[in-house]
Design a protein around this motif. Structure first.
Motif, short mmCIF file in Angstrom:
data_model
loop_
_atom_site.label_atom_id
_atom_site.label_comp_id
_atom_site.label_asym_id
_atom_site.label_seq_id
_atom_site.Cartn_x
_atom_site.Cartn_y
_atom_site.Cartn_z
N PHE A 162 0.83 -1.20 0.00
CA PHE A 162 0.00 0.00 0.00
C PHE A 162 0.87 1.25 0.00
O PHE A 162 0.61 2.21 -0.75
CB PHE A 162 -0.92 -0.02 1.23
N ALA A 163 1.92 1.26 0.81
CA ALA A 163 2.83 2.41 0.87
C ALA A 163 3.60 2.56 -0.44
O ALA A 163 3.83 3.68 -0.91
CB ALA A 163 3.79 2.26 2.04
N ALA A 164 4.00 1.43 -1.03
CA ALA A 164 4.77 1.47 -2.28
C ALA A 164 3.96 2.11 -3.40
O ALA A 164 4.52 2.74 -4.30
CB ALA A 164 5.20 0.07 -2.68
N LEU A 165 2.64 1.98 -3.33
CA LEU A 165 1.78 2.58 -4.35
C LEU A 165 1.90 4.10 -4.36
O LEU A 165 1.68 4.74 -5.39
CB LEU A 165 0.32 2.18 -4.09
N HIS A 166 2.29 4.69 -3.22
CA HIS A 166 2.33 6.15 -3.09
C HIS A 166 3.74 6.72 -3.23
O HIS A 166 3.95 7.91 -2.97
CB HIS A 166 1.73 6.56 -1.75
#
Length: 214
Positions: A162-166
Motif C-alpha cells: 500500500f505504501a509502495a503505491l504512493h
C-alpha cells in the motif's frame, strides 16, 4: 475475526483486472489526452465494480472480501469509533509536535487544484472513490489472502504494498494508515471499518489543506 481466506484464483483474477484497468486509463490519458482526474475516477470505479463482480461470481459472495451485509452497519459504526480514536491520537501528536517547534501539518498537507470544480472532483475522488477501491484491493483482497500465513505477516506485507503505491514521496501517512486499516479490518471483521476510517482520514487531510490554497 474476518472472513475466510481469499482463494488464489480470485486474487489473481482480481489483480489482473485492476492492473488492466489501470493500464487502460494510462493509455487513454496518453492517446486521447483526457483529464487525469476523470481517468482516475473511471479507473477506480471500474476496479471496484470488477472486484465486486469477481467476488460474487468466483468467490461465492461479497463476504469473501469482508462485505457481509449483516456486518455493514456495525462495521460503519465501528469505523466511526476507530476514526474518533485516531483523531484523538492525531490531535495529541499535533500538540506535542507544535510544542517541539515543528509544523506537523506539513507532513500531511496535500496539494490540491486551485480551480473550484477541479478541487471538488479531487476531493470526491481522493476522499471517497479511491479509498473504497484501495481498501477493497489492499485489505479485502491482499490482506485477506495473506492472512493464511498469519496476521502479522499479512499486516506488514499489505501495508508495504500500500505504501509502495504512493512512492516516490515518503509515504509516512500511508504506512501508519495501512497498519491501522489492516488492524481495524481484522479486529472489526468487516471491510466497512477501514473504509470509513480511510474515507474520513482522507477528507480530514483535504480539509486541513484547504487554507494553503488562499
Amino acid at each position: 475475526m474476518g472472513p475466510a481466506p481469499i482463494s488464489t484464483a480470485l486474487l489473481l483474477a482480481s489483480l489482473a483486472a485492476v492492473g488492466l484497468l489501470e493500464t487502460l486509463a494510462a493509455y487513454l490519458g496518453t492517446r486521447l489526452q483526457l483529464p487525469r482526474l476523470w481517468l482516475i475516477t473511471g479507473a477506480r470505479t471500474a476496479q471496484i465494480i470488477a472486484v465486486i463482480t469477481l467476488a460474487v461470481v468466483q468467490g461465492g459472495g461479497l463476504q469473501v472480501i469482508g462485505l457481509n451485509r449483516r456486518k455493514l452497519l456495525p462495521g460503519f459504526r465501528y469505523g466511526l469509533v476507530w476514526s474518533a480514536g485516531f483523531a484523538a491520537a492525531a490531535t495529541l501528536l499535533y500538540m506535542l509536535l507544535r510544542l517541539a517547534g515543528q509544523d506537523p501539518l506539513s507532513m500531511v498537507r496535500s496539494p490540491m487544484p486551485v480551480d473550484a470544480y477541479q478541487r471538488t472532483l479531487f476531493i470526491f475522488v481522493g476522499g471517497i472513490v479511491a479509498p473504497v477501491a484501495e481498501e477493497i484491493v489492499f485489505r479485502g483482497l491482499i490482506f485477506g489472502y495473506l492472512r493464511r500465513w498469519g496476521v502479522p505477516a499479512a499486516v506488514l506485507i499489505s501495508t508495504a504494498l500500500f505504501a509502495a503505491l504512493h512512492l516516490p514521496a515518503v509515504p509516512i501517512t500511508q504506512i501508519v494508515g495501512g497498519l491501522v486499516f489492516a488492524a481495524a479490518y481484522h479486529i472489526g471483521g468487516s471491510l466497512m471499518v477501514p473504509i470509513v476510517i480511510h474515507v474520513l482520514g482522507n477528507l480530514a487531510i483535504f480539509t486541513l489543506s484547504l487554507p494553503w490554497l488562499q
